[in-house]
Design a protein around this motif. Structure first.
Motif, PDB file in Angstrom:
ATOM      1  N   GLU A   1      10.364  -4.204   5.858  1.00  0.00           N
ATOM      2  CA  GLU A   1       9.953  -5.250   4.926  1.00  0.00           C
ATOM      3  C   GLU A   1      10.150  -6.628   5.565  1.00  0.00           C
ATOM      4  O   GLU A   1      11.089  -6.844   6.338  1.00  0.00           O
ATOM      5  CB  GLU A   1      10.776  -5.174   3.641  1.00  0.00           C
ATOM      6  CG  GLU A   1      10.270  -4.141   2.641  1.00  0.00           C
ATOM      7  CD  GLU A   1       8.907  -4.503   2.076  1.00  0.00           C
ATOM      8  OE1 GLU A   1       8.722  -5.651   1.626  1.00  0.00           O
ATOM      9  OE2 GLU A   1       8.024  -3.635   2.083  1.00  0.00           O
TER      10      GLU A   1
ATOM     11  N   SER B   1      12.796  -8.987   1.623  1.00  0.00           N
ATOM     12  CA  SER B   1      11.957  -9.053   0.431  1.00  0.00           C
ATOM     13  C   SER B   1      12.160  -7.793  -0.402  1.00  0.00           C
ATOM     14  O   SER B   1      12.182  -6.684   0.139  1.00  0.00           O
ATOM     15  CB  SER B   1      10.483  -9.169   0.848  1.00  0.00           C
ATOM     16  OG  SER B   1       9.634  -9.145  -0.261  1.00  0.00           O
ATOM     17  N   PRO B   2      12.340  -7.925  -1.739  1.00  0.00           N
ATOM     18  CA  PRO B   2      12.264  -9.129  -2.576  1.00  0.00           C
ATOM     19  C   PRO B   2      13.641  -9.656  -2.998  1.00  0.00           C
ATOM     20  O   PRO B   2      13.795 -10.132  -4.121  1.00  0.00           O
ATOM     21  CB  PRO B   2      11.499  -8.607  -3.783  1.00  0.00           C
ATOM     22  CG  PRO B   2      12.047  -7.206  -3.955  1.00  0.00           C
ATOM     23  CD  PRO B   2      12.328  -6.701  -2.560  1.00  0.00           C
TER      24      PRO B   2
ATOM     25  N   THR C   1       2.929  -7.129   7.927  1.00  0.00           N
ATOM     26  CA  THR C   1       2.558  -7.056   6.512  1.00  0.00           C
ATOM     27  C   THR C   1       1.938  -8.355   6.011  1.00  0.00           C
ATOM     28  O   THR C   1       1.049  -8.347   5.150  1.00  0.00           O
ATOM     29  CB  THR C   1       3.800  -6.712   5.666  1.00  0.00           C
ATOM     30  OG1 THR C   1       4.355  -5.485   6.129  1.00  0.00           O
ATOM     31  CG2 THR C   1       3.460  -6.594   4.189  1.00  0.00           C
TER      32      THR C   1
ATOM     33  N   SER D   1      -1.240 -14.797   6.265  1.00  0.00           N
ATOM     34  CA  SER D   1      -0.534 -15.645   5.312  1.00  0.00           C
ATOM     35  C   SER D   1       0.237 -16.731   6.060  1.00  0.00           C
ATOM     36  O   SER D   1       0.474 -16.633   7.262  1.00  0.00           O
ATOM     37  CB  SER D   1       0.441 -14.812   4.470  1.00  0.00           C
ATOM     38  OG  SER D   1      -0.244 -13.799   3.758  1.00  0.00           O
TER      39      SER D   1
ATOM     40  N   ARG E   1      -1.044 -13.760   0.937  1.00  0.00           N
ATOM     41  CA  ARG E   1      -0.460 -12.794  -0.005  1.00  0.00           C
ATOM     42  C   ARG E   1       1.057 -12.949  -0.118  1.00  0.00           C
ATOM     43  O   ARG E   1       1.800 -11.985  -0.070  1.00  0.00           O
ATOM     44  CB  ARG E   1      -0.821 -11.372   0.447  1.00  0.00           C
ATOM     45  CG  ARG E   1      -2.318 -11.118   0.502  1.00  0.00           C
ATOM     46  CD  ARG E   1      -2.663  -9.709   0.956  1.00  0.00           C
ATOM     47  NE  ARG E   1      -2.223  -9.452   2.322  1.00  0.00           N
ATOM     48  CZ  ARG E   1      -1.198  -8.679   2.653  1.00  0.00           C
ATOM     49  NH1 ARG E   1      -0.467  -8.099   1.703  1.00  0.00           N
ATOM     50  NH2 ARG E   1      -0.882  -8.485   3.911  1.00  0.00           N
TER      51      ARG E   1
ATOM     52  N   SER F   1       2.786 -20.289  -4.558  1.00  0.00           N
ATOM     53  CA  SER F   1       1.781 -19.294  -4.188  1.00  0.00           C
ATOM     54  C   SER F   1       0.547 -20.039  -3.707  1.00  0.00           C
ATOM     55  O   SER F   1       0.490 -21.276  -3.743  1.00  0.00           O
ATOM     56  CB  SER F   1       1.455 -18.387  -5.379  1.00  0.00           C
ATOM     57  OG  SER F   1       0.991 -19.155  -6.483  1.00  0.00           O
TER      58      SER F   1
ATOM     59  N   ARG G   1       8.353 -12.783  -1.776  1.00  0.00           N
ATOM     60  CA  ARG G   1       7.650 -11.612  -2.316  1.00  0.00           C
ATOM     61  C   ARG G   1       6.246 -11.566  -1.720  1.00  0.00           C
ATOM     62  O   ARG G   1       5.710 -12.596  -1.287  1.00  0.00           O
ATOM     63  CB  ARG G   1       7.559 -11.701  -3.848  1.00  0.00           C
ATOM     64  CG  ARG G   1       8.896 -11.613  -4.541  1.00  0.00           C
ATOM     65  CD  ARG G   1       8.755 -11.656  -6.058  1.00  0.00           C
ATOM     66  NE  ARG G   1       8.407 -12.989  -6.559  1.00  0.00           N
ATOM     67  CZ  ARG G   1       7.473 -13.250  -7.461  1.00  0.00           C
ATOM     68  NH1 ARG G   1       6.698 -12.259  -7.933  1.00  0.00           N
ATOM     69  NH2 ARG G   1       7.264 -14.488  -7.882  1.00  0.00           N
ATOM     70  N   HIS G   2       5.652 -10.391  -1.690  1.00  0.00           N
ATOM     71  CA  HIS G   2       4.270 -10.279  -1.178  1.00  0.00           C
ATOM     72  C   HIS G   2       3.530  -9.227  -1.975  1.00  0.00           C
ATOM     73  O   HIS G   2       4.113  -8.404  -2.679  1.00  0.00           O
ATOM     74  CB  HIS G   2       4.288  -9.922   0.320  1.00  0.00           C
ATOM     75  CG  HIS G   2       4.911  -8.597   0.634  1.00  0.00           C
ATOM     76  ND1 HIS G   2       4.201  -7.424   0.696  1.00  0.00           N
ATOM     77  CD2 HIS G   2       6.208  -8.262   0.907  1.00  0.00           C
ATOM     78  CE1 HIS G   2       5.010  -6.424   0.993  1.00  0.00           C
ATOM     79  NE2 HIS G   2       6.233  -6.911   1.130  1.00  0.00           N
ATOM     80  N   PHE G   3       2.201  -9.283  -1.892  1.00  0.00           N
ATOM     81  CA  PHE G   3       1.368  -8.340  -2.661  1.00  0.00           C
ATOM     82  C   PHE G   3       0.180  -7.927  -1.832  1.00  0.00           C
ATOM     83  O   PHE G   3      -0.063  -8.496  -0.751  1.00  0.00           O
ATOM     84  CB  PHE G   3       0.927  -8.975  -3.988  1.00  0.00           C
ATOM     85  CG  PHE G   3       0.232 -10.286  -3.838  1.00  0.00           C
ATOM     86  CD1 PHE G   3      -1.152 -10.354  -3.722  1.00  0.00           C
ATOM     87  CD2 PHE G   3       0.948 -11.488  -3.800  1.00  0.00           C
ATOM     88  CE1 PHE G   3      -1.807 -11.573  -3.586  1.00  0.00           C
ATOM     89  CE2 PHE G   3       0.308 -12.709  -3.668  1.00  0.00           C
ATOM     90  CZ  PHE G   3      -1.058 -12.753  -3.553  1.00  0.00           C
TER      91      PHE G   3
END
Length: 214
Positions: A43, A69-70, A99, A103, A160, A187, A212-214
């Motif tokens: 992560e 994270s997170p 990941t 970004s 992200r 964000s 955090r990421h998505f």
């Protein structure tokens, strides 16, 4: 055994090449590499580098820290006033598996319109390095005192990523943006700015981050 040694060397070479690519990208002058002992996992991790250049004004988790994270980082404490010195801050992200590809995070420390000489001389936007190895961006210097004005710390995010920020007072509420822990989330398209105005009043500011990421 020889095969294991070769594999280890290849991994080290890959990390060196990644660092070289980062330097070629023009950010070598804004990055300070962290200790190899910083934890690496699958992560991404957010890192804070927090060092005093005075006495008693920078407390909590000083030095370097990384939070996976997170999870939240441990709190650092800003209490700069009329005593000599201030607090130096920098940020980084480790991303071993790519990941967060595509970004970005930037941070910028600026003076309020009535602030004079309180926030160091690095007032430009600074890139947070996002690399498979631990590294920090260029330091900014928080040195508020009893003069008028304060420092604004702004985080800008693309891609992200969500960067959660807490800055809250443990004494006089007017020294920080909030009197109690409130989470501000940066964000894409929604930057976050927090106000640091520590001086001779009682208490200081507690500061934490979460990635955090998505």
């Amino acid at each position: 055994m020889s095969g294991l040694r070769i594999t280890g060397r290849l991994r080290s070479l890959a990390l060196v090449l990644a660092a070289g690519a980062f330097m070629v990208g023009g950010l070598s002058s804004t990055a300070a590499y962290a200790s190899e002992a910083a934890p690496l996992g699958t992560e991404p991790q957010i890192g804070i580098q927090f060092n005093p250049d005075g006495t008693g004004q920078c407390e909590g988790r000083t030095g370097e820290q990384w939070a996976t994270s997170p999870n939240w980082t441990e709190a650092i404490r800003l209490d700069t006033d009329n005593r000599p010195g201030g607090c130096r801050l920098a940020f980084g992200v480790t991303d071993p598996d790519g990941t967060l590809a595509g970004s970005s995070i930037k941070y910028q420390l600026t003076r309020s319109t009535n602030g004079v000489g309180q926030c160091g001389d690095n007032l430009s936007p600074n890139e947070v390095p996002i690399l498979p190895i631990p590294a920090f961006g260029k330091q900014v210097r928080v040195d508020t005192d009893n003069q008028p004005g304060w420092c604004n710390l702004t985080f800008t995010v693309t891609g992200r990523i969500v960067l959660d920020v807490q800055l809250y007072a443990d004494g006089e509420p007017g020294q920080c943006e909030d009197a109690s822990p409130v989470t501000h989330s940066a964000s894409a398209g929604s930057p976050v700015t927090v106000k640091i105005d520590t001086d001779g009043r009682p208490g200081g500011c507690q500061f934490l981050l979460r990635l955090r990421h998505f």
